[in-house]
Design a protein around this motif. Structure first.
Motif, PDB file in Angstrom:
ATOM      1  N   MET A 154       4.614  39.582  30.605  1.00  0.00           N
ATOM      2  CA  MET A 154       3.744  40.315  30.927  1.00  0.00           C
ATOM      3  C   MET A 154       3.557  40.394  32.389  1.00  0.00           C
ATOM      4  O   MET A 154       3.385  41.684  32.933  1.00  0.00           O
ATOM      5  N   CYS A 155       3.712  39.396  32.995  1.00  0.00           N
ATOM      6  CA  CYS A 155       3.494  39.301  34.606  1.00  0.00           C
ATOM      7  C   CYS A 155       4.652  40.026  35.151  1.00  0.00           C
ATOM      8  O   CYS A 155       4.651  40.709  36.140  1.00  0.00           O
ATOM      9  N   GLU A 156       5.930  39.965  34.546  1.00  0.00           N
ATOM     10  CA  GLU A 156       7.176  40.684  34.870  1.00  0.00           C
ATOM     11  C   GLU A 156       7.133  42.027  34.912  1.00  0.00           C
ATOM     12  O   GLU A 156       7.202  42.809  35.902  1.00  0.00           O
ATOM     13  N   LEU A 157       6.447  42.551  33.822  1.00  0.00           N
ATOM     14  CA  LEU A 157       6.075  44.063  33.723  1.00  0.00           C
ATOM     15  C   LEU A 157       5.283  44.541  34.693  1.00  0.00           C
ATOM     16  O   LEU A 157       5.506  45.628  35.530  1.00  0.00           O
ATOM     17  N   LEU A 158       4.167  43.765  34.997  1.00  0.00           N
ATOM     18  CA  LEU A 158       3.242  44.205  35.803  1.00  0.00           C
ATOM     19  C   LEU A 158       3.655  44.019  37.494  1.00  0.00           C
ATOM     20  O   LEU A 158       3.501  45.061  38.245  1.00  0.00           O
ATOM     21  N   ILE A 159       4.525  42.955  37.743  1.00  0.00           N
ATOM     22  CA  ILE A 159       5.117  42.979  38.982  1.00  0.00           C
ATOM     23  C   ILE A 159       6.106  44.060  39.338  1.00  0.00           C
ATOM     24  O   ILE A 159       6.094  44.835  40.376  1.00  0.00           O
ATOM     25  N   ASN A 160       6.742  44.346  38.227  1.00  0.00           N
ATOM     26  CA  ASN A 160       7.649  45.600  38.260  1.00  0.00           C
ATOM     27  C   ASN A 160       6.887  46.869  38.399  1.00  0.00           C
ATOM     28  O   ASN A 160       7.287  47.631  39.516  1.00  0.00           O
TER      29      ASN A 160
ATOM     30  N   ASP B 138      16.072  48.277  19.164  1.00  0.00           N
ATOM     31  CA  ASP B 138      14.973  47.394  19.034  1.00  0.00           C
ATOM     32  C   ASP B 138      15.254  46.273  20.135  1.00  0.00           C
ATOM     33  O   ASP B 138      14.414  45.306  20.467  1.00  0.00           O
ATOM     34  N   MET B 139      16.706  45.963  20.312  1.00  0.00           N
ATOM     35  CA  MET B 139      16.734  44.724  21.291  1.00  0.00           C
ATOM     36  C   MET B 139      17.193  45.264  22.711  1.00  0.00           C
ATOM     37  O   MET B 139      17.611  44.308  23.442  1.00  0.00           O
ATOM     38  N   THR B 140      16.833  46.414  23.117  1.00  0.00           N
ATOM     39  CA  THR B 140      16.949  46.895  24.391  1.00  0.00           C
ATOM     40  C   THR B 140      15.885  46.509  25.327  1.00  0.00           C
ATOM     41  O   THR B 140      14.940  46.572  24.924  1.00  0.00           O
ATOM     42  N   ALA B 141      16.043  45.844  26.527  1.00  0.00           N
ATOM     43  CA  ALA B 141      14.839  45.462  27.404  1.00  0.00           C
ATOM     44  C   ALA B 141      13.853  46.482  27.644  1.00  0.00           C
ATOM     45  O   ALA B 141      14.504  47.942  27.792  1.00  0.00           O
ATOM     46  N   LEU B 142      12.690  46.330  27.760  1.00  0.00           N
ATOM     47  CA  LEU B 142      11.726  47.272  28.131  1.00  0.00           C
ATOM     48  C   LEU B 142      11.680  47.115  29.766  1.00  0.00           C
ATOM     49  O   LEU B 142      11.132  46.037  30.166  1.00  0.00           O
ATOM     50  N   THR B 143      12.168  48.029  30.408  1.00  0.00           N
ATOM     51  CA  THR B 143      12.099  48.143  31.770  1.00  0.00           C
ATOM     52  C   THR B 143      11.728  49.518  32.260  1.00  0.00           C
ATOM     53  O   THR B 143      11.991  50.377  32.703  1.00  0.00           O
ATOM     54  N   PRO B 144      10.149  49.521  31.820  1.00  0.00           N
ATOM     55  CA  PRO B 144       9.598  50.865  31.968  1.00  0.00           C
ATOM     56  C   PRO B 144       9.523  51.393  33.541  1.00  0.00           C
ATOM     57  O   PRO B 144       9.189  50.532  34.193  1.00  0.00           O
ATOM     58  N   GLN B 145       9.418  52.844  33.634  1.00  0.00           N
ATOM     59  CA  GLN B 145       9.434  53.379  34.991  1.00  0.00           C
ATOM     60  C   GLN B 145       8.088  54.172  34.992  1.00  0.00           C
ATOM     61  O   GLN B 145       8.006  55.146  35.684  1.00  0.00           O
ATOM     62  N   ALA B 153       3.911  48.167  26.918  1.00  0.00           N
ATOM     63  CA  ALA B 153       4.751  47.222  26.773  1.00  0.00           C
ATOM     64  C   ALA B 153       3.942  45.738  26.680  1.00  0.00           C
ATOM     65  O   ALA B 153       4.458  44.605  26.326  1.00  0.00           O
ATOM     66  N   MET B 154       3.105  45.752  27.616  1.00  0.00           N
ATOM     67  CA  MET B 154       2.284  44.260  27.947  1.00  0.00           C
ATOM     68  C   MET B 154       1.528  44.329  26.644  1.00  0.00           C
ATOM     69  O   MET B 154       1.459  43.240  26.223  1.00  0.00           O
ATOM     70  N   CYS B 155       0.817  45.439  25.925  1.00  0.00           N
ATOM     71  CA  CYS B 155       0.339  45.357  24.804  1.00  0.00           C
ATOM     72  C   CYS B 155       1.075  44.833  23.541  1.00  0.00           C
ATOM     73  O   CYS B 155       0.773  43.990  22.761  1.00  0.00           O
ATOM     74  N   GLU B 156       2.216  45.403  23.581  1.00  0.00           N
ATOM     75  CA  GLU B 156       3.084  44.921  22.541  1.00  0.00           C
ATOM     76  C   GLU B 156       3.518  43.536  22.605  1.00  0.00           C
ATOM     77  O   GLU B 156       3.257  42.723  21.684  1.00  0.00           O
TER      78      GLU B 156
END
Lengths: 322, 322
Positions: A154-160, B138-145, B153-156
């Motif tokens: 979760m921190c990774e997502l937020l920092i990104n 479903d195994m692709t990384a979540l790298t949202p823009q 993604a954090m909620c997931e």
């Protein structure tokens, strides 16, 4: 150059501090100021070239860091965290320290306008878990099977997101299991991985709580510190569009680690390791993958250890020197 | 069976309510109670077989849901969210509604001991972004823009961790772009995808803000509702170890969508679409991938639309019937 370190009293924080002071520069700029914070005030290293500020601080208190961030540090190492087994045992503690404090730090950077500040967070192989491919890379989904891994992910997502929005200049390093750590065992589920080498080499007993065919993905303390320093030198564009990087660890089985112990320390060292399975530890550690394709990290200039012998020899040499 | 729906006054919430009342059962159990909450009180549907409770509620207020959760709903549909363009425009609003309210909901379930309650959250294709492979799974990384994708993604991650810990029985559905939505345009970056069909078919003008060679990953409202209902029937073990599922959408280009519009509505319908590029919309929508391998979803029993003609024909039939 003003550098701020959270979790500075911890193992990595202390070693990073020492190395920063030895090198005296970060990314070509002279190190002029070092702010060290932790739950207990970090012991000030003896150094008269740098302005040192060591503070005890509860970073889970909202806004705790705001006045320090107002002094505009140019690099922040965010190392403070509750380790894996402790975060698993206490969900609230893990969420507060690992996630909420990181969010507060990001909000503090945003409020202070630290768009140019490189924020480096230590993440972990624990962000991975579950049904994984044989070999992972930076595009493998984070499906953690521990609360620690969840909180770090979760921190990774937020920092990104804060970096993408130009609120801070973030970089996340996913650390392999660090072996051999000096000092004492801790509450990390991976603590045994150092214990089964460190204790026998020092004439003490150690317990191996996992099957010896378990593979780990490991990196020496020295290479981890090198990576933390290198992360301060990379331009944001080189890291975009996603600023999380798995460092190039070594894949090694517990059996192979014990074989190196035998070669270096002899049969009597190996005999000091007893095998007492702990399903709780095994469940966490076995959920961490051990094979990674880390070409992206290598392209970015991060380097790993050559082999496990080198890791153990370096540990012994450092212990002798200290 | 007591079902709670957040965001019940929204498009999906209203349609889910109507379908639940029509079917009268969830996972083989008779629907006896329906609690509908939203920022404004949802309009009570006319039905005398079910206990209906429609409430205006600010779910971002800590503990707002606690008394309702104390009544132990057996299924919760968490549909409340700030849409993508709005979350991008206002980081704080998005974090509060999309993330903090979901965390409060999870904490409420934990406090009420709702380990057996199926919590279904609508997530989105927006969790993906950046440098992606041609075809995702479903195994692709979540790298949202986008901040919306980041928050979802954090909620997931959090729903998965709370489920793994046995605090709730979660399931996350990643929804494709829903086309054709009835009603009016909204602040979602994907709003145009429905507008360019709905408005021309109703004799009104529409604007296409993206290049026509852009591919979208779409699903009809009917299939999305079917998926939400199906999600209530799956045992937790079938979803473990990771309870996020990308639904089987259709890959279709904007050009192909407009071609179907021409076939169904004629040249005069197509002429009602003007092309006015909007880089802000394009930047968000183009970051969403459009090709997925969704065998896992299909194995779990989720079904998609046959083709885009069927989607448009169904929209016209539903509009005529209502």
């Amino acid at each position: 150059m003003h550098v701020l370190i959270t979790g500075a009293a911890g193992f990595l924080g202390q070693r990073l501090t020492r190395t920063l002071l030895e090198r005296g520069e970060v990314n070509g700029k002279v190190l002029t100021r070092l702010t060290l914070i932790d739950q207990v005030a970090p012991v000030p290293p003896s150094d008269d070239t740098v302005r040192l500020d060591c503070r005890a601080m509860d970073i889970t208190r909202p806004g705790a860091l705001d006045s320090l961030l107002g002094e505009r540090p140019e690099a922040i190492y965010h190392l403070a965290a509750v380790v894996s087994a402790a975060a698993e045992a206490d969900l609230d503690l893990g969420m507060t320290v690992n996630f909420d404090a990181t969010r507060s730090l990001l909000e503090g950077c945003r409020a202070a306008g630290l768009a140019e500040t490189r924020l480096i967070m230590a993440s972990s192989v624990a962000v991975y878990g579950g049904e994984l491919p044989d070999t992972l890379d930076d595009m493998t989904a984070l499906t953690p099977q521990s609360s620690y891994g969840t909180q770090k992910a979760m921190c990774e997502l937020l920092i990104n997101d804060y970096s993408r929005r130009g609120l801070v200049d973030g970089c996340v390093l996913r650390l392999p299991t660090i072996v051999v750590r000096p000092g004492k065992p801790n509450a990390a589920a991976s603590s045994f991985a150092s214990s089964i080498l460190r204790e026998p080499l020092n004439g003490e007993a150690a317990v191996c709580p996992v099957p010896t065919d378990l593979d780990l993905f490991v990196m020496s303390p020295g290479r981890v510190i090198d990576a933390l320093l290198h992360a301060a030198t990379l331009p944001g564009e080189a890291l975009a569009p996603y600023r999380s990087v798995m460092l190039p660890g070594l894949t090694v089985s517990v059996a192979a680690m014990l074989e190196v112990l035998r070669e270096v320390g002899g049969e009597e060292a190996l005999a000091r390791v007893s095998h007492e399975p702990d399903p709780r530890i095994e469940a966490i550690v076995a959920s961490w993958p051990a094979r990674f394709e880390t070409r992206r990290a290598e392209r970015l200039g991060f380097a790993g250890d050559r082999d496990f012998h080198e890791i153990v020899r370096t540990f012994i040499a450092e212990q002798t020197a200290s």
